[in-house]
Design an enzyme around this catalytic site. Structure first.
Site, PDB file in Angstrom:
ATOM      1  N   SER A 129       0.831  -1.203   0.000  1.00  0.00           N
ATOM      2  CA  SER A 129       0.000   0.000   0.000  1.00  0.00           C
ATOM      3  C   SER A 129       0.860   1.244   0.000  1.00  0.00           C
ATOM      4  CB  SER A 129      -0.895   0.004   1.244  1.00  0.00           C
ATOM      5  OG  SER A 129      -1.521   1.262   1.419  1.00  0.00           O
ATOM      6  N   TYR A 154      -2.312  -0.006  10.064  1.00  0.00           N
ATOM      7  CA  TYR A 154      -2.473  -0.590   8.733  1.00  0.00           C
ATOM      8  C   TYR A 154      -1.170  -0.461   7.945  1.00  0.00           C
ATOM      9  CZ  TYR A 154      -3.894  -0.987   3.839  1.00  0.00           C
ATOM     10  OH  TYR A 154      -3.961  -1.334   2.512  1.00  0.00           O
TER      11      TYR A 154
END
Length: 333
Positions: A129, A154
């Site tokens: 990501s 995350y």
């Protein structure tokens, strides 16, 4: 040749599975169909795949964070290549349910690496990501940049996924490619993403909550461009020749940004949504949220050089396409 796609009921996973099926490949998809967002949308994506390619597509409900369940699923299968796109997504949700990220993104990653190792897969492609860049203020973000300061759990799990993959590539000489996705949007997207949230609010006549007083920019990347980048990387595994790859690896492990190489003002995206919906937005400006970043901007020179990746969809074209699908899916006149 059979390929395994994890997160096959997800946004990116379902599109990648469809593209693989469209070019005549056999695909086995797995997903745990959790309730992070409405499972009905996930099931609709699976039904779309079955309707288009029922004979070539197999789906099983499997939680890859559960080692025993994954091993039981994998026992009768042999996969030539694996595209691991399943994960617990979302920056803000990680503030309230961190355990979900540990199970899916950490345990899940190691379970999938073990599956790839023991199945003899020729290439393991996995989702990272753009969140790994954290608060980096040097734009555009380059894969060579240090990513040692994640500002959300995350992001920390995604950076950990890259490190675990590097160790497996080094120890077992397994070809691997990690893909740092930048703000993916388009038909069959995710309800927790800003474009969906804003479009829904516009049709319902509710204010749009805009953070950091609207002073934000994103590298919005249309789903078709994401899919073309994933398939290009899947078809070109990194060679084990001891030379450094993008991101500085000397193992058969490459890391790439997949973005549009354009950093767009958030309020310009809102303006395009207003045009596409025919609705005027009422704006509720809010301060910056914890774990969020002000700007994202992908340097895609590495994937351009190694795989010829060239994104072709601007938000001027992509936003109306998303709104058109949103209206059809929700039966909005």
């Amino acid at each position: 040749m059979t390929l395994l796609v994890t997160g096959a009921a997800g946004f990116i996973g379902s599109h990648v599975a469809m593209a693989l099926l469209d070019r005549g490949q056999q695909v086995v998809g797995i997903d745990n169909l959790n309730d992070y967002y409405d499972p009905a949308l996930k099931l609709a994506r699976i039904e779309r795949l079955k309707a288009a390619h029922g004979n070539a597509f197999t789906f099983e409900t499997v939680d890859f964070g559960d080692q025993q369940a994954l091993e039981q699923f994998a026992r009768p299968h042999r996969f030539d290549r694996i595209v691991h796109l399943g994960a617990q997504a979302g920056v803000r949700y990680s503030l309230v349910n961190p355990q979900a990220y540990v199970r899916s993104n950490l345990m899940g990653q190691i379970n999938m690496l073990e599956l790839a190792r023991h199945s003899g897969a020729s290439h393991f492609v996995y989702a990272s990501s753009s969140s790994v860049y954290g608060g980096n203020d040097s734009l555009p973000f380059r894969v060579e940049d240090r990513v040692d300061h994640p500002i959300s759990l995350y992001a920390a799990t995604k950076k950990s996924d890259e490190l675990m993959s590097e160790s497996y590539a080094h120890l077992f000489r397994m070809p691997m490619t990690g893909l740092r996705f930048f703000t993916v949007y388009g038909p069959w997207g995710r309800p927790d993403m800003a474009m969906w949230i804003f479009t829904k609010a516009l049709y319902e006549g509710r204010p749009l909550s805009i953070f950091n007083q609207g002073d934000m920019r994103r590298d919005f990347t249309y789903i078709d461009d994401i899919v073309s980048g994933v398939l290009a990387c899947l078809d070109g595994p990194p060679a084990d020749n001891g030379e450094a790859k993008a991101g500085g690896s000397s193992s058969p492990h490459a890391i790439y940004n997949i973005g549009n190489h354009r950093s767009e003002e958030l309020m310009r995206m809102v303006g395009l949504l207003e045009q596409a919906t025919g609705r005027k937005a009422e704006i509720d400006f809010q301060p910056m949220q914890a774990g969020d970043v002000k700007d994202t901007f992908a340097d895609i020179s590495a994937i351009q050089r190694d795989h010829g990746f060239e994104p072709s969809t601007t938000i001027d074209d992509g936003v109306p396409k998303f709104v058109e699908w949103f209206k059809a899916y929700h039966r909005i006149d």
